[in-house]
Design a protein around this motif. Structure first.
Motif, PDB file in Angstrom:
ATOM      1  N   ALA A 132       0.151  -1.177  -0.229  1.00  0.00           N
ATOM      2  CA  ALA A 132      -0.189  -0.238   0.048  1.00  0.00           C
ATOM      3  C   ALA A 132       0.990   1.183   0.508  1.00  0.00           C
ATOM      4  O   ALA A 132       2.313   1.204   0.486  1.00  0.00           O
ATOM      5  CB  ALA A 132      -0.737  -0.170   1.370  1.00  0.00           C
ATOM      6  N   ALA A 133       0.023   2.295  -0.167  1.00  0.00           N
ATOM      7  CA  ALA A 133       1.423   3.571  -0.362  1.00  0.00           C
ATOM      8  C   ALA A 133       0.801   4.335   1.063  1.00  0.00           C
ATOM      9  O   ALA A 133      -0.457   4.456   1.533  1.00  0.00           O
ATOM     10  CB  ALA A 133       0.410   5.086  -1.520  1.00  0.00           C
ATOM     11  N   LEU A 134       1.438   5.222   1.795  1.00  0.00           N
ATOM     12  CA  LEU A 134       1.817   6.176   2.339  1.00  0.00           C
ATOM     13  C   LEU A 134       0.967   7.119   2.195  1.00  0.00           C
ATOM     14  O   LEU A 134       1.881   7.669   2.033  1.00  0.00           O
ATOM     15  CB  LEU A 134       3.249   6.021   3.385  1.00  0.00           C
ATOM     16  N   THR A 135      -0.051   7.559   2.672  1.00  0.00           N
ATOM     17  CA  THR A 135      -0.716   8.974   2.342  1.00  0.00           C
ATOM     18  C   THR A 135      -1.113  10.080   3.509  1.00  0.00           C
ATOM     19  O   THR A 135      -1.483   8.760   4.407  1.00  0.00           O
ATOM     20  CB  THR A 135      -2.093   8.962   1.668  1.00  0.00           C
ATOM     21  N   LEU A 136       0.141  11.045   3.435  1.00  0.00           N
ATOM     22  CA  LEU A 136      -0.148  11.676   4.612  1.00  0.00           C
ATOM     23  C   LEU A 136      -1.266  12.542   3.997  1.00  0.00           C
ATOM     24  O   LEU A 136      -1.624  14.073   2.980  1.00  0.00           O
ATOM     25  CB  LEU A 136       1.276  12.705   4.194  1.00  0.00           C
ATOM     26  N   SER A 137      -1.666  13.466   5.183  1.00  0.00           N
ATOM     27  CA  SER A 137      -3.033  14.331   5.680  1.00  0.00           C
ATOM     28  C   SER A 137      -2.116  15.275   5.681  1.00  0.00           C
ATOM     29  O   SER A 137      -1.031  16.044   5.762  1.00  0.00           O
ATOM     30  CB  SER A 137      -3.549  13.743   6.429  1.00  0.00           C
ATOM     31  N   PRO A 138      -2.551  16.717   5.226  1.00  0.00           N
ATOM     32  CA  PRO A 138      -2.336  18.261   5.773  1.00  0.00           C
ATOM     33  C   PRO A 138      -1.299  17.985   7.356  1.00  0.00           C
ATOM     34  O   PRO A 138      -0.129  18.456   6.857  1.00  0.00           O
ATOM     35  CB  PRO A 138      -2.684  18.825   5.334  1.00  0.00           C
ATOM     36  N   ALA A 139      -1.712  17.817   8.059  1.00  0.00           N
ATOM     37  CA  ALA A 139      -1.596  17.627   9.694  1.00  0.00           C
ATOM     38  C   ALA A 139      -0.439  17.255   9.661  1.00  0.00           C
ATOM     39  O   ALA A 139       0.867  17.648  10.441  1.00  0.00           O
ATOM     40  CB  ALA A 139      -2.859  17.149  10.374  1.00  0.00           C
ATOM     41  N   LYS A 155       5.586   3.727  11.741  1.00  0.00           N
ATOM     42  CA  LYS A 155       4.708   2.718  11.894  1.00  0.00           C
ATOM     43  C   LYS A 155       3.387   3.691  12.527  1.00  0.00           C
ATOM     44  O   LYS A 155       3.468   3.876  13.155  1.00  0.00           O
ATOM     45  CB  LYS A 155       4.540   1.829  13.232  1.00  0.00           C
ATOM     46  N   GLY A 156       2.006   3.141  11.465  1.00  0.00           N
ATOM     47  CA  GLY A 156       0.942   3.625  11.956  1.00  0.00           C
ATOM     48  C   GLY A 156      -0.089   3.179  12.447  1.00  0.00           C
ATOM     49  O   GLY A 156      -0.126   1.913  11.964  1.00  0.00           O
ATOM     50  N   SER A 157      -0.471   3.873  13.583  1.00  0.00           N
ATOM     51  CA  SER A 157      -1.351   3.586  14.442  1.00  0.00           C
ATOM     52  C   SER A 157      -2.784   3.753  13.624  1.00  0.00           C
ATOM     53  O   SER A 157      -3.846   3.975  14.102  1.00  0.00           O
ATOM     54  CB  SER A 157      -1.994   4.464  16.083  1.00  0.00           C
ATOM     55  N   GLY A 158      -3.501   5.054  12.445  1.00  0.00           N
ATOM     56  CA  GLY A 158      -4.717   5.710  12.281  1.00  0.00           C
ATOM     57  C   GLY A 158      -5.213   4.071  11.696  1.00  0.00           C
ATOM     58  O   GLY A 158      -4.284   3.114  11.344  1.00  0.00           O
ATOM     59  N   LYS A 159      -5.979   4.277  11.049  1.00  0.00           N
ATOM     60  CA  LYS A 159      -7.235   3.876  10.458  1.00  0.00           C
ATOM     61  C   LYS A 159      -6.220   3.633   8.783  1.00  0.00           C
ATOM     62  O   LYS A 159      -6.150   3.887   7.840  1.00  0.00           O
ATOM     63  CB  LYS A 159      -8.282   4.235   9.666  1.00  0.00           C
ATOM     64  N   LYS A 165      -0.306  11.841  13.644  1.00  0.00           N
ATOM     65  CA  LYS A 165      -0.123  13.213  13.612  1.00  0.00           C
ATOM     66  C   LYS A 165       0.797  13.204  15.143  1.00  0.00           C
ATOM     67  O   LYS A 165       2.071  13.266  15.491  1.00  0.00           O
ATOM     68  CB  LYS A 165      -0.323  15.272  14.122  1.00  0.00           C
ATOM     69  N   ASP A 166       0.363  11.925  15.349  1.00  0.00           N
ATOM     70  CA  ASP A 166       0.882  11.957  16.865  1.00  0.00           C
ATOM     71  C   ASP A 166       2.083  10.956  16.482  1.00  0.00           C
ATOM     72  O   ASP A 166       3.445  10.426  17.791  1.00  0.00           O
ATOM     73  CB  ASP A 166       0.101  11.580  18.065  1.00  0.00           C
ATOM     74  N   ASP A 167       1.452   9.589  15.788  1.00  0.00           N
ATOM     75  CA  ASP A 167       2.834   9.086  15.306  1.00  0.00           C
ATOM     76  C   ASP A 167       4.394   9.821  15.120  1.00  0.00           C
ATOM     77  O   ASP A 167       4.925   9.409  15.422  1.00  0.00           O
ATOM     78  CB  ASP A 167       2.017   8.230  14.521  1.00  0.00           C
ATOM     79  N   VAL A 168       3.798  10.647  13.941  1.00  0.00           N
ATOM     80  CA  VAL A 168       5.123  11.771  14.227  1.00  0.00           C
ATOM     81  C   VAL A 168       6.067  12.378  14.737  1.00  0.00           C
ATOM     82  O   VAL A 168       7.401  12.220  15.212  1.00  0.00           O
ATOM     83  CB  VAL A 168       4.976  12.784  13.086  1.00  0.00           C
ATOM     84  N   ALA A 333     -10.708  17.460  14.119  1.00  0.00           N
ATOM     85  CA  ALA A 333     -10.306  18.521  13.859  1.00  0.00           C
ATOM     86  C   ALA A 333      -9.044  18.269  14.584  1.00  0.00           C
ATOM     87  O   ALA A 333      -7.581  19.640  14.045  1.00  0.00           O
ATOM     88  CB  ALA A 333     -10.988  19.316  15.469  1.00  0.00           C
ATOM     89  N   LYS A 334      -7.622  17.558  14.608  1.00  0.00           N
ATOM     90  CA  LYS A 334      -7.139  17.092  15.177  1.00  0.00           C
ATOM     91  C   LYS A 334      -5.672  17.287  13.858  1.00  0.00           C
ATOM     92  O   LYS A 334      -4.919  17.104  14.067  1.00  0.00           O
ATOM     93  CB  LYS A 334      -6.477  16.099  16.264  1.00  0.00           C
ATOM     94  N   ASP A 335      -6.695  16.528  12.935  1.00  0.00           N
ATOM     95  CA  ASP A 335      -6.522  15.645  12.022  1.00  0.00           C
ATOM     96  C   ASP A 335      -5.878  17.191  10.530  1.00  0.00           C
ATOM     97  O   ASP A 335      -5.280  17.203   9.543  1.00  0.00           O
ATOM     98  CB  ASP A 335      -6.598  14.668  10.816  1.00  0.00           C
ATOM     99  N   GLY A 336      -6.952  17.850  11.357  1.00  0.00           N
ATOM    100  CA  GLY A 336      -7.444  19.350   9.887  1.00  0.00           C
ATOM    101  C   GLY A 336      -8.275  18.952   8.669  1.00  0.00           C
ATOM    102  O   GLY A 336      -8.128  19.369   7.949  1.00  0.00           O
ATOM    103  N   THR A 337      -9.226  17.811   9.625  1.00  0.00           N
ATOM    104  CA  THR A 337     -10.206  17.299   7.901  1.00  0.00           C
ATOM    105  C   THR A 337     -11.646  17.788   8.240  1.00  0.00           C
ATOM    106  O   THR A 337     -12.501  17.064   7.582  1.00  0.00           O
ATOM    107  CB  THR A 337      -9.775  16.409   7.974  1.00  0.00           C
ATOM    108  N   LEU A 338     -11.573  19.048   9.380  1.00  0.00           N
ATOM    109  CA  LEU A 338     -13.357  18.753   9.980  1.00  0.00           C
ATOM    110  C   LEU A 338     -13.538  19.535   8.394  1.00  0.00           C
ATOM    111  O   LEU A 338     -13.303  20.577   7.514  1.00  0.00           O
ATOM    112  CB  LEU A 338     -13.380  20.523  10.225  1.00  0.00           C
ATOM    113  N   SER A 339     -14.680  19.490   7.681  1.00  0.00           N
ATOM    114  CA  SER A 339     -15.388  20.012   6.627  1.00  0.00           C
ATOM    115  C   SER A 339     -15.898  21.220   6.796  1.00  0.00           C
ATOM    116  O   SER A 339     -15.966  21.224   8.085  1.00  0.00           O
ATOM    117  CB  SER A 339     -15.849  19.350   5.613  1.00  0.00           C
ATOM    118  N   MET A 340     -16.549  22.590   5.702  1.00  0.00           N
ATOM    119  CA  MET A 340     -17.171  22.869   6.423  1.00  0.00           C
ATOM    120  C   MET A 340     -19.311  22.695   6.609  1.00  0.00           C
ATOM    121  O   MET A 340     -19.595  23.433   7.306  1.00  0.00           O
ATOM    122  CB  MET A 340     -17.398  23.679   5.542  1.00  0.00           C
TER     123      MET A 340
END
Length: 432
Positions: A132-139, A155-159, A165-168, A333-340
């Motif tokens: 799989a590819a490691l895709t990074l969110s803006p945060a 190693k990522g702990s998300g879905k 961000k906590d992993d980084v 909110a933590k990942d900066g992915t909330l929509s309007m």
């Protein structure tokens, strides 16, 4: 032939945004629908994707510039060959830009620390991790840039194993711990030979983000427009704490989420709003608009400021549904992915300053709403019960309200209803 990259539609009534960060630099290869820039609107961060595969040939705006919806901000050329380096760049000079997992870092002259380029070719936007590819969110990209870590080694702990961000941050702290002894040994002689000047005073100017500007403007508008007043009360949290302790394991086992305090307060607010509907109303011109539903805006701290995602029809939700919604919004909110759309509307706000240690505060309403409930930290205090001084876990509650719409008697009554429901949660079940 170059293809224009335009600012996408950002949402209802939003006509412009600020270029927050370029995720690709001229000469970088891009794939179709791959993010090349991050825009900041009044509420959220939005990624701009490349419409075609090719090479980013030109950036037409700089980071920090304001751009309108539909404006052309970059061009993508055909092919994957990197563009030639500018003639003015000296071969022996430090590299003008560095790349960490495909995310650009500003030149050293811009005032940020940069890491020398380790390879001649820029790293791809996604780093392979197994199949799989490691895709990074803006945060996550911002965290990678700030802490100078290689995301492919974490190693990522998300879905689906995604990095958070906590992993980084955890990886960066571990890296610092490992290198601390060597760094201390290398720095010690220099510090002895040339001690830093004492009494040095510095200032730093940082441009306000659009989100912070909007927060400032809306809060000032609330003060200028509404007749703000705050009433206080305290609440004994013994019953709620006992209920959580008794049922938390069963609740988490059944619903997959922890039982928190917010579910009790949302339920208590819904119950109290039935008796005092004006706290769930708003003023429009010379009319009062009453809502027969409760959309609760829950104030959440995000990396760039306070955001208020909305729990729709919270009065019709169960404890589990409320807690699941809050947890999902907190992560977004933590990942900066909330929509309007997730932050529009809202008829009442709950703000929990207690998570930061606040003892007491006077929250400001979120227009056009007319009231906001402030929660605070729980602490053991002596109180009188049945003529005896006992110690109880107490919390101060604050209700700020628009006195143009809500009378003092109504505000106090509402807060007393919330207090009664929290001190005797059975009321939430039998609708008292």
């Amino acid at each position: 032939m170059a293809t224009d990259v335009k600012v996408p539609t950002l949402g209802e009534s939003i006509t412009e945004a600020t270029v927050g960060q370029w995720l690709k630099q001229p000469g970088d290869a891009v794939q179709a629908d791959e993010p090349i820039a991050s825009l900041e609107t009044d509420k959220v961060s939005v990624e701009v994707n490349s419409p075609v595969a090719g090479t980013l040939s030109e950036q037409l705006v700089k980071e920090g510039d304001t751009v309108a919806v539909g404006a052309v901000i970059a061009r993508v050329g055909e092919g994957g060959a990197a563009a030639p380096a500018p003639a003015a760049a000296a071969p022996a000079a430090a590299p003008a830009e560095a790349t960490v997992a495909g995310a650009p870092v500003n030149p050293a002259g811009a005032g940020e620390n940069v890491r020398p380029r380790e390879e001649d070719d820029p790293a791809p936007q996604t780093a392979p991790t197994g199949d799989a590819a490691l895709t990074l969110s803006p945060a996550v990209r911002r965290a990678v840039l700030e802490h100078h870590v290689d995301p492919s080694t974490i190693k990522g702990s998300g879905k689906d194993g995604r990095l958070t961000k906590d992993d980084v941050i955890a990886a960066a702290q571990a890296k610092k711990t490992e290198s601390a002894p060597a760094a201390a040994a290398a720095v010690a002689p220099a510090a002895t030979a040339a001690p830093a000047p004492s009494g040095e005073r510095k200032e730093e100017r940082v441009k306000m983000s659009r989100l912070r500007q909007t927060i400032a403007q809306r809060l000032k508008d609330a003060q200028n427009t509404a007749a703000l007043l705050t009433t206080f009360n305290d609440v004994d949290m013994t019953a709620v704490i006992d209920a959580r302790a008794r049922y938390k394991d069963l609740f988490e086992k059944k619903h997959g989420i922890r039982l928190g305090f917010m579910g009790f307060f949302v339920k208590a607010v819904a119950l109290a709003a039935r008796d005092v509907p004006s706290v769930n109303a708003r003023i429009e011109g010379d009319e009062i608009v009453y809502s027969d539903y409760l959309d609760v805006s829950v104030a959440v701290s995000a990396p760039k400021g306070l955001v208020v995602p909305v729990i729709r029809s919270a009065d019709r939700m169960s404890f589990a549904e409320i807690e699941q919604a809050i947890a999902a919004y907190g992560k977004k909110a933590k990942d900066g992915t909330l929509s309007m759309d997730e932050m529009k509307g809202g008829t009442f706000t709950i703000s929990n300053g207690g998570v930061f240690g606040s003892l007491l505060s006077t929250p400001i309403i979120n227009p056009p709403q007319s009231a906001v409930l402030g929660m605070h930290r729980i602490e053991d205090r002596p109180v009188v019960r049945d003529g005896q001084v006992v110690v109880r876990p107490m919390m101060y509650l604050a209700l700020s309200y628009d006195h143009r719409l809500i009378d003092g008697r109504e505000a106090v009554t509402f807060l007393v209803r919330v207090k009664e429901a929290i001190e005797d949660p059975t009321r939430l079940l039998i609708d008292l």
